[in-house]
Each structure stands twice: as C-alpha cells, then as structure tokens.
Design a protein around this motif. Structure first.
Motif, PDB file in Angstrom:
ATOM      1  N   ASN A   1     -45.323 -22.142  16.185  1.00 48.98           N
ATOM      2  CA  ASN A   1     -45.807 -21.269  15.786  1.00 48.98           C
ATOM      3  C   ASN A   1     -44.288 -19.872  15.238  1.00 48.98           C
ATOM      4  OD1 ASN A   1     -48.695 -21.438  16.591  1.00 48.98           O
ATOM      5  ND2 ASN A   1     -47.582 -21.061  19.018  1.00 48.98           N
ATOM      6  N   ALA A   2     -43.441 -21.292  15.355  1.00 46.48           N
ATOM      7  CA  ALA A   2     -42.454 -20.786  14.377  1.00 46.48           C
ATOM      8  C   ALA A   2     -42.253 -20.494  13.486  1.00 46.48           C
ATOM      9  CB  ALA A   2     -41.075 -21.384  15.562  1.00 46.48           C
ATOM     10  N   MET A   3     -41.001 -20.148  12.737  1.00 49.10           N
ATOM     11  CA  MET A   3     -41.152 -19.161  11.332  1.00 49.10           C
ATOM     12  C   MET A   3     -39.797 -20.116  10.874  1.00 49.10           C
ATOM     13  SD  MET A   3     -40.797 -16.394   9.318  1.00 49.10           S
ATOM     14  CE  MET A   3     -42.209 -15.907   7.938  1.00 49.10           C
ATOM     15  N   TYR A   4     -40.441 -20.501   9.589  1.00 49.77           N
ATOM     16  CA  TYR A   4     -39.245 -20.884   8.510  1.00 49.77           C
ATOM     17  C   TYR A   4     -38.502 -19.742   7.845  1.00 49.77           C
ATOM     18  CZ  TYR A   4     -35.784 -24.018   6.114  1.00 49.77           C
ATOM     19  OH  TYR A   4     -34.647 -24.749   5.011  1.00 49.77           O
TER      20      TYR A   4
ATOM     21  N   GLY B   1     -47.823 -32.477  11.722  1.00 50.63           N
ATOM     22  CA  GLY B   1     -48.308 -30.985  12.317  1.00 50.63           C
ATOM     23  C   GLY B   1     -48.972 -30.536  11.271  1.00 50.63           C
ATOM     24  N   GLU B   2     -49.056 -29.118  10.989  1.00 48.21           N
ATOM     25  CA  GLU B   2     -49.098 -27.988   9.989  1.00 48.21           C
ATOM     26  C   GLU B   2     -49.207 -26.842   9.953  1.00 48.21           C
ATOM     27  OE1 GLU B   2     -53.923 -27.247  10.986  1.00 48.21           O
ATOM     28  OE2 GLU B   2     -53.439 -25.802  12.522  1.00 48.21           O
ATOM     29  N   ALA B   3     -48.808 -25.993   8.619  1.00 46.51           N
ATOM     30  CA  ALA B   3     -48.270 -24.476   8.350  1.00 46.51           C
ATOM     31  C   ALA B   3     -48.742 -24.050   7.506  1.00 46.51           C
ATOM     32  CB  ALA B   3     -46.624 -24.964   8.274  1.00 46.51           C
ATOM     33  N   GLU B   4     -48.961 -23.049   7.537  1.00 49.28           N
ATOM     34  CA  GLU B   4     -48.983 -21.860   6.244  1.00 49.28           C
ATOM     35  C   GLU B   4     -47.718 -21.571   5.588  1.00 49.28           C
ATOM     36  OE1 GLU B   4     -51.501 -19.863   4.569  1.00 49.28           O
ATOM     37  OE2 GLU B   4     -51.933 -20.468   6.374  1.00 49.28           O
ATOM     38  N   VAL B   5     -47.864 -22.044   4.283  1.00 52.09           N
ATOM     39  CA  VAL B   5     -46.432 -22.199   2.830  1.00 52.09           C
ATOM     40  C   VAL B   5     -46.518 -21.510   2.155  1.00 52.09           C
ATOM     41  CG1 VAL B   5     -44.931 -23.791   2.205  1.00 52.09           C
ATOM     42  CG2 VAL B   5     -46.233 -24.387   3.865  1.00 52.09           C
ATOM     43  N   ARG B   6     -45.584 -20.400   1.616  1.00 50.98           N
ATOM     44  CA  ARG B   6     -46.050 -19.368   1.163  1.00 50.98           C
ATOM     45  C   ARG B   6     -44.804 -19.891  -0.362  1.00 50.98           C
ATOM     46  NH1 ARG B   6     -46.284 -17.243   5.723  1.00 50.98           N
ATOM     47  NH2 ARG B   6     -48.196 -16.826   6.202  1.00 50.98           N
ATOM     48  N   ILE B   7     -45.008 -19.843  -1.377  1.00 52.66           N
ATOM     49  CA  ILE B   7     -44.048 -19.997  -2.511  1.00 52.66           C
ATOM     50  C   ILE B   7     -43.661 -18.305  -2.850  1.00 52.66           C
ATOM     51  CG2 ILE B   7     -42.785 -21.730  -4.020  1.00 52.66           C
ATOM     52  CD1 ILE B   7     -43.367 -24.035  -2.708  1.00 52.66           C
ATOM     53  N   VAL B   8     -43.172 -18.211  -3.549  1.00 50.96           N
ATOM     54  CA  VAL B   8     -43.242 -17.039  -5.024  1.00 50.96           C
ATOM     55  C   VAL B   8     -41.894 -16.885  -5.905  1.00 50.96           C
ATOM     56  CG1 VAL B   8     -44.036 -15.191  -3.172  1.00 50.96           C
ATOM     57  CG2 VAL B   8     -41.997 -14.967  -3.630  1.00 50.96           C
ATOM     58  N   ASP B   9     -42.457 -16.724  -7.085  1.00 56.27           N
ATOM     59  CA  ASP B   9     -41.559 -16.521  -8.227  1.00 56.27           C
ATOM     60  C   ASP B   9     -40.657 -15.428  -7.883  1.00 56.27           C
ATOM     61  OD1 ASP B   9     -42.873 -14.318  -9.074  1.00 56.27           O
ATOM     62  OD2 ASP B   9     -44.309 -15.717 -10.721  1.00 56.27           O
ATOM     63  N   GLN B  10     -39.298 -15.439  -9.121  1.00 54.24           N
ATOM     64  CA  GLN B  10     -39.111 -14.459  -8.833  1.00 54.24           C
ATOM     65  C   GLN B  10     -39.100 -12.329  -9.466  1.00 54.24           C
ATOM     66  OE1 GLN B  10     -38.655 -17.209 -11.335  1.00 54.24           O
ATOM     67  NE2 GLN B  10     -36.823 -18.192 -11.893  1.00 54.24           N
TER      68      GLN B  10
ATOM     69  N   SER C   1     -42.259 -21.309   5.974  1.00 53.36           N
ATOM     70  CA  SER C   1     -43.895 -21.685   6.403  1.00 53.36           C
ATOM     71  C   SER C   1     -43.762 -21.301   7.514  1.00 53.36           C
ATOM     72  CB  SER C   1     -43.390 -23.282   6.048  1.00 53.36           C
ATOM     73  OG  SER C   1     -42.174 -23.466   6.688  1.00 53.36           O
ATOM     74  N   GLN C   2     -44.270 -21.185   8.181  1.00 57.18           N
ATOM     75  CA  GLN C   2     -45.543 -20.484   9.522  1.00 57.18           C
ATOM     76  C   GLN C   2     -45.924 -21.722  10.534  1.00 57.18           C
ATOM     77  OE1 GLN C   2     -44.905 -16.731  11.008  1.00 57.18           O
ATOM     78  NE2 GLN C   2     -45.399 -17.694  12.989  1.00 57.18           N
ATOM     79  N   ALA C   3     -45.291 -22.106  10.985  1.00 57.16           N
ATOM     80  CA  ALA C   3     -46.674 -23.490  11.632  1.00 57.16           C
ATOM     81  C   ALA C   3     -46.923 -23.293  12.768  1.00 57.16           C
ATOM     82  CB  ALA C   3     -44.748 -24.563  12.751  1.00 57.16           C
ATOM     83  N   GLY C   4     -48.048 -24.306  12.662  1.00 55.44           N
ATOM     84  CA  GLY C   4     -49.277 -23.813  14.192  1.00 55.44           C
ATOM     85  C   GLY C   4     -48.485 -24.165  14.831  1.00 55.44           C
ATOM     86  N   LYS C   5     -50.212 -24.468  16.059  1.00 49.18           N
ATOM     87  CA  LYS C   5     -50.060 -24.121  17.118  1.00 49.18           C
ATOM     88  C   LYS C   5     -48.889 -26.108  17.922  1.00 49.18           C
ATOM     89  CE  LYS C   5     -54.871 -25.037  17.754  1.00 49.18           C
ATOM     90  NZ  LYS C   5     -56.048 -24.444  18.217  1.00 49.18           N
ATOM     91  N   GLU C   6     -49.153 -26.568  16.627  1.00 45.99           N
ATOM     92  CA  GLU C   6     -48.530 -28.097  17.580  1.00 45.99           C
ATOM     93  C   GLU C   6     -47.695 -28.299  16.263  1.00 45.99           C
ATOM     94  OE1 GLU C   6     -51.593 -31.056  17.127  1.00 45.99           O
ATOM     95  OE2 GLU C   6     -52.753 -30.063  18.038  1.00 45.99           O
ATOM     96  N   GLY C   7     -47.257 -27.420  15.388  1.00 46.44           N
ATOM     97  CA  GLY C   7     -45.674 -27.464  14.626  1.00 46.44           C
ATOM     98  C   GLY C   7     -45.806 -28.163  13.943  1.00 46.44           C
ATOM     99  N   PHE C   8     -44.669 -28.899  12.949  1.00 50.52           N
ATOM    100  CA  PHE C   8     -44.708 -28.652  11.608  1.00 50.52           C
ATOM    101  C   PHE C   8     -43.683 -29.845  11.197  1.00 50.52           C
ATOM    102  CE2 PHE C   8     -43.656 -27.066   7.126  1.00 50.52           C
ATOM    103  CZ  PHE C   8     -44.375 -28.184   6.381  1.00 50.52           C
ATOM    104  N   GLU C   9     -43.865 -30.495  10.848  1.00 47.14           N
ATOM    105  CA  GLU C   9     -42.679 -31.996   9.723  1.00 47.14           C
ATOM    106  C   GLU C   9     -42.726 -31.770   8.566  1.00 47.14           C
ATOM    107  OE1 GLU C   9     -40.937 -34.676  12.835  1.00 47.14           O
ATOM    108  OE2 GLU C   9     -42.172 -33.676  14.091  1.00 47.14           O
ATOM    109  N   TRP C  10     -41.715 -32.323   7.899  1.00 46.54           N
ATOM    110  CA  TRP C  10     -41.611 -32.375   6.990  1.00 46.54           C
ATOM    111  C   TRP C  10     -39.645 -33.376   6.258  1.00 46.54           C
ATOM    112  CZ3 TRP C  10     -39.382 -27.857   8.360  1.00 46.54           C
ATOM    113  CH2 TRP C  10     -38.131 -27.825   7.756  1.00 46.54           C
ATOM    114  N   VAL C  11     -40.331 -34.593   4.780  1.00 45.64           N
ATOM    115  CA  VAL C  11     -38.909 -34.740   4.503  1.00 45.64           C
ATOM    116  C   VAL C  11     -39.340 -33.888   2.618  1.00 45.64           C
ATOM    117  CG1 VAL C  11     -40.851 -36.567   4.124  1.00 45.64           C
ATOM    118  CG2 VAL C  11     -37.956 -36.898   4.339  1.00 45.64           C
ATOM    119  N   ALA C  12     -38.175 -33.855   2.538  1.00 46.37           N
ATOM    120  CA  ALA C  12     -37.910 -32.987   1.079  1.00 46.37           C
ATOM    121  C   ALA C  12     -36.917 -34.093   0.675  1.00 46.37           C
ATOM    122  CB  ALA C  12     -37.798 -31.894   1.328  1.00 46.37           C
ATOM    123  N   PHE C  13     -37.532 -34.009  -1.044  1.00 43.89           N
ATOM    124  CA  PHE C  13     -36.192 -34.720  -1.929  1.00 43.89           C
ATOM    125  C   PHE C  13     -36.274 -33.719  -2.881  1.00 43.89           C
ATOM    126  CE2 PHE C  13     -39.280 -37.959   0.043  1.00 43.89           C
ATOM    127  CZ  PHE C  13     -38.320 -39.080   0.328  1.00 43.89           C
TER     128      PHE C  13
END
Length: 171
Positions: A49-52, A69-78, A104-116
């Motif tokens: 439930n925390a937010m990045y 896990g899962e998260a609500e992810v939002r991406i916006v342009d300039q 991103s707003q994590a779900g109730k079980e958290g959210f993990e990722w790897v980014a390149f």
C-alpha cells in the motif's frame, strides 16, 4: 573487470524507507562492464500500500519487468497526458520513456520490479518528497505556475515531510 553483481543484498540498497520500500541501482560504478554496454539496472520494492514517488528518468529509457505483487502504475508525458494508467502484475512488462513521469501505488501484497535502463549512469528526479523539484521551487513560482492558492502551494511543497522516493501508506 567485474561482470557480476548481486541485487538481493538488503544491506546495499541505494534508497531505503522503513515504511515505503527500497531501491537498488547497478550502474557503471558498481559493475564497470555496463559502461561498455551503456546500460544499467535497478531492482525496486514498494511495501504493501505504499507509493513510489512520482519521478522521471533524466537521461535514459527504462524497460520494467514486474517480478512480484501488483501496483497501479501511471505514466504521463511532458504535457500531462496519461500514456499508461493500469494495474500491473507479476510477469507484466512496460516501458517508461525518458522525461515521462512515472509513479506506482503498490497493492496489499506489495510490488517488486527489475528495470533495465538505456544508460550506464542513470539519473532520476523526484517530483514529490524531501528532495523533490517542488521542494526546491520558491512558493510564489508554484502559486503562479499551477495557479493555486498559497496554502495549496505550501501543501504541494511540504506535505511529504522527510520522505523521498517512497511515500508511506496513508493511515
């Protein structure tokens, strides 16, 4: 030349928030081989439930793979147009272009990722939090730029306390 680095070491996180999450970055300084490839990687974990915090990549694109896990992810342009506003789950992949704001707003079980990332020396700039762009702007600039009241501008500037990349869940 070192060609291997462990992203799982909890003691070596680059950013850590007791209530929000942690972030590990592997760049050309930790793994010199990445300089030749002009790439880097990060592993992130947002606690339940925390937010990045909203931020943007200043010098490269990111390809993100959700590992847990899962998260609500939002991406916006300039210009503020949403290019992505979706719930992502384990196994999903998405791209965050350079200069586009992501949060991103994590779900109730958290959210993990790897980014390149498409740079060996990634730079990220937060929009909210203690080290953010908003915090650095003069109050009158926020009032005039966003056409908000002085009290709303103060909220934008100071409402996160000492938090930075990870914002703790609301009680």
């Amino acid at each position: 030349m070192k060609i291997r680095h462990n992203l799982e070491s909890r003691q070596q996180s680059d950013v850590y928030s007791r209530q929000g999450g942690r972030l590990y970055v592997v760049n050309q300084n930790k793994l010199p081989l990445l300089r030749l490839l002009d790439m880097s990687a990060e592993k992130g974990e947002v606690f339940p439930n925390a937010m990045y915090s909203p931020s943007w990549n200043m010098n490269g694109h990111s390809v993100v793979y959700v590992t847990k896990g899962e998260a609500e992810v939002r991406i916006v342009d300039q210009s503020g147009q949403a290019i992505m506003n979706e719930r992502v789950r384990e196994g999903d992949m998405f791209v965050c272009p350079q200069f586009f704001v992501v949060t991103s707003q994590a779900g109730k079980e958290g959210f993990e990722w790897v980014a390149f990332k498409t740079t060996s020396s990634p730079m990220k700039s937060p929009l909210a939090g203690y080290t953010s762009v908003m915090r650095a702007m003069p109050l009158q600039v926020i009032v005039n730029s966003y056409q908000v009241s002085t009290s709303q501008a103060k909220d934008l500037k100071y409402n996160t306390g000492r938090q930075t990349m990870f914002l703790k869940p609301k009680a």
